[in-house]
Scaffold this motif. Structure first.
Motif, PDB file in Angstrom:
ATOM      1  N   ALA A 107       0.735  -1.216   0.024  1.00  0.00           N
ATOM      2  CA  ALA A 107      -0.089   0.146   0.211  1.00  0.00           C
ATOM      3  C   ALA A 107       0.377   1.329  -0.090  1.00  0.00           C
ATOM      4  N   VAL A 108       2.513   1.181   0.558  1.00  0.00           N
ATOM      5  CA  VAL A 108       2.494   2.143   0.977  1.00  0.00           C
ATOM      6  C   VAL A 108       3.456   2.883  -0.455  1.00  0.00           C
ATOM      7  N   VAL A 109       3.773   1.243  -0.943  1.00  0.00           N
ATOM      8  CA  VAL A 109       4.133   1.338  -2.225  1.00  0.00           C
ATOM      9  C   VAL A 109       3.447   2.214  -3.624  1.00  0.00           C
ATOM     10  N   ASN A 110       2.375   1.669  -3.188  1.00  0.00           N
ATOM     11  CA  ASN A 110       1.229   2.018  -4.915  1.00  0.00           C
ATOM     12  C   ASN A 110       0.626   3.735  -3.960  1.00  0.00           C
ATOM     13  N   LEU A 111       0.586   3.922  -2.475  1.00  0.00           N
ATOM     14  CA  LEU A 111       0.197   5.570  -2.485  1.00  0.00           C
ATOM     15  C   LEU A 111       1.568   5.965  -3.073  1.00  0.00           C
ATOM     16  N   ALA A 112       2.348   5.861  -2.934  1.00  0.00           N
ATOM     17  CA  ALA A 112       3.579   7.059  -3.569  1.00  0.00           C
ATOM     18  C   ALA A 112       4.024   7.155  -5.003  1.00  0.00           C
ATOM     19  N   GLY A 113       2.997   6.441  -5.909  1.00  0.00           N
ATOM     20  CA  GLY A 113       2.742   6.738  -6.940  1.00  0.00           C
ATOM     21  C   GLY A 113       1.616   6.791  -7.230  1.00  0.00           C
ATOM     22  N   VAL A 114       0.479   7.383  -7.039  1.00  0.00           N
ATOM     23  CA  VAL A 114      -0.467   8.523  -7.525  1.00  0.00           C
ATOM     24  C   VAL A 114      -0.727   9.106  -7.276  1.00  0.00           C
ATOM     25  N   PRO A 115      -1.228   9.820  -8.487  1.00  0.00           N
ATOM     26  CA  PRO A 115      -0.753  11.765  -8.806  1.00  0.00           C
ATOM     27  C   PRO A 115      -1.434  11.810  -7.612  1.00  0.00           C
ATOM     28  N   SER A 116      -0.249  14.124  -7.287  1.00  0.00           N
ATOM     29  CA  SER A 116      -1.470  13.907  -5.941  1.00  0.00           C
ATOM     30  C   SER A 116      -2.816  14.780  -6.658  1.00  0.00           C
ATOM     31  N   ILE A 117      -3.490  15.079  -7.299  1.00  0.00           N
ATOM     32  CA  ILE A 117      -4.863  14.824  -7.689  1.00  0.00           C
ATOM     33  C   ILE A 117      -5.116  14.498  -7.577  1.00  0.00           C
ATOM     34  N   VAL A 118      -5.772  12.824  -7.754  1.00  0.00           N
ATOM     35  CA  VAL A 118      -6.057  12.394  -7.146  1.00  0.00           C
ATOM     36  C   VAL A 118      -6.376  11.778  -5.110  1.00  0.00           C
ATOM     37  N   PHE A 119      -5.522  12.709  -4.833  1.00  0.00           N
ATOM     38  CA  PHE A 119      -5.484  12.787  -2.985  1.00  0.00           C
ATOM     39  C   PHE A 119      -6.417  13.896  -2.966  1.00  0.00           C
ATOM     40  N   GLY A 120      -6.498  14.935  -3.756  1.00  0.00           N
ATOM     41  CA  GLY A 120      -7.372  16.246  -3.520  1.00  0.00           C
ATOM     42  C   GLY A 120      -8.616  15.711  -3.415  1.00  0.00           C
ATOM     43  N   LEU A 121      -9.201  14.510  -5.126  1.00  0.00           N
ATOM     44  CA  LEU A 121     -10.475  13.529  -4.804  1.00  0.00           C
ATOM     45  C   LEU A 121     -11.120  12.777  -3.660  1.00  0.00           C
ATOM     46  N   PHE A 122      -9.833  12.845  -3.043  1.00  0.00           N
ATOM     47  CA  PHE A 122      -9.770  11.318  -2.101  1.00  0.00           C
ATOM     48  C   PHE A 122     -10.382  12.381  -1.076  1.00  0.00           C
ATOM     49  N   GLY A 123      -9.839  13.610  -0.464  1.00  0.00           N
ATOM     50  CA  GLY A 123      -9.666  13.866   0.221  1.00  0.00           C
ATOM     51  C   GLY A 123     -10.892  14.418   0.352  1.00  0.00           C
TER      52      GLY A 123
END
Length: 303
Positions: A107-123
């Protein structure tokens, strides 16, 4: 003949790698010189201490400066305990064949490769709608109080974004502590938790602070995750609570560059804002580096 060939190949590789490093330094120097030339003359006390005015065509950046510093501080307070505890579990307590530890690392490895805009949508979906909406219903609010963009949700979103950096750097720091130190502590009768608190963590503290430096470096300049979770287009008031929106230097730079009715008039403000953002990032990094250096020196003197 072979010796001469090896020397030639070695010299060529040295020159190539040195040229690549020089190219990177030159690019950074050009960017800094351009920003300094365009913005140094406009960074005044009035610019740093006043809010924007006249449709952000004049005035200063104090709300954005304050919001960026507050956001970075909240993000650091949120990500460091979770990241350090996760790394401690993975390296110190998880069995070598633990399926849970393996899943966490994946999960940590996959999180490191997620685009930052996706984190915004997740938030937006998780923190604001799910967590914030649930808090509003549980507390009986008739209007949106927590289920709205705010500095709290933006900082937690950035904390999730920088979590892999902290976990990986902390685990590497724990791995760098010599095994002899652990063995000697256990041989003297200390428990595993006592060894962790008195031997391992103090020895790994410089590396853990390195993770904090990297997290601050990435989080302070990120814009995409906070577009949906708390950053305001124009808000001259400072955030006074955790559910307040805020201005951000990175987003303010984007607004000045793309939304201004007169780009030429706002160009000096744009360069000055970028310069302040760089200075703030460098200052945060410098503070963390100083703390890390003093901690490393103190640890070396203790040994």
């Amino acid at each position: 003949m072979k010796h001469a060939t090896r020397r030639t190949v070695g010299a060529a590789l040295t020159s190539l790698t040195g040229l690549a490093a020089l190219l990177i330094v030159a690019m950074l120097a050009l960017i800094l010189l351009d920003v300094l030339r365009g913005g140094a003359g406009h960074v005044t006390w009035e610019f740093l201490s006043q809010p924007p005015s006249d449709g952000m065509m004049r005035g200063g950046i104090f709300p954005a400066l304050y919001g960026t510093a507050a956001l970075t501080l909240l993000m650091t307070l949120a990500v460091m305990p979770v990241g350090v505890l996760t790394a401690v579990y993975l390296h110190e307590y998880a069995p070598p064949d633990s399926r849970l530890a393996r899943w966490v690392r994946v999960a940590v490895v996959n999180l490191a490769g997620v685009p930052s805009i996706v984190f915004g949508l997740f938030g937006l979906g998780f923190f604001i709608h799910f967590v914030g909406g649930g808090m509003d219903r549980a507390m009986g609010y008739q209007t949106m109080h927590w289920a709205q963009p705010s500095i709290l949700w933006a900082s937690l979103t950035l904390a999730v974004l920088t979590l892999p950096v902290v976990i990986v750097s902390t685990e590497e720091a724990l791995r760098a502590v010599p095994l002899d130190h652990r063995t000697a502590s256990l041989a003297l009768g200390a428990t595993q938790s006592q060894t962790l608190m008195r031997v391992v963590l103090p020895g790994a503290l410089p590396g853990i602070l390195t993770g904090a430096v990297l997290a601050v470096s990435r989080g302070a300049g990120e814009v995409a995750p906070i577009l949906f979770t708390g950053a305001a287009y124009f808000l001259p008031d400072l955030p006074t609570s955790l559910n307040s929106q805020f201005m951000h230097l990175g987003y303010h730079t984007y607004v000045l560059a793309t939304q201004s009715p007169d780009i030429e008039a706002t160009r000096p403000l744009l360069y000055a804002t970028v310069l302040v953002l760089l200075m703030l990032t460098f200052a945060l990094n410098l503070v963390a580096v100083i703390i890390r250096t003093r901690t490393r020196r103190r640890s070396a003197n203790a040994h």
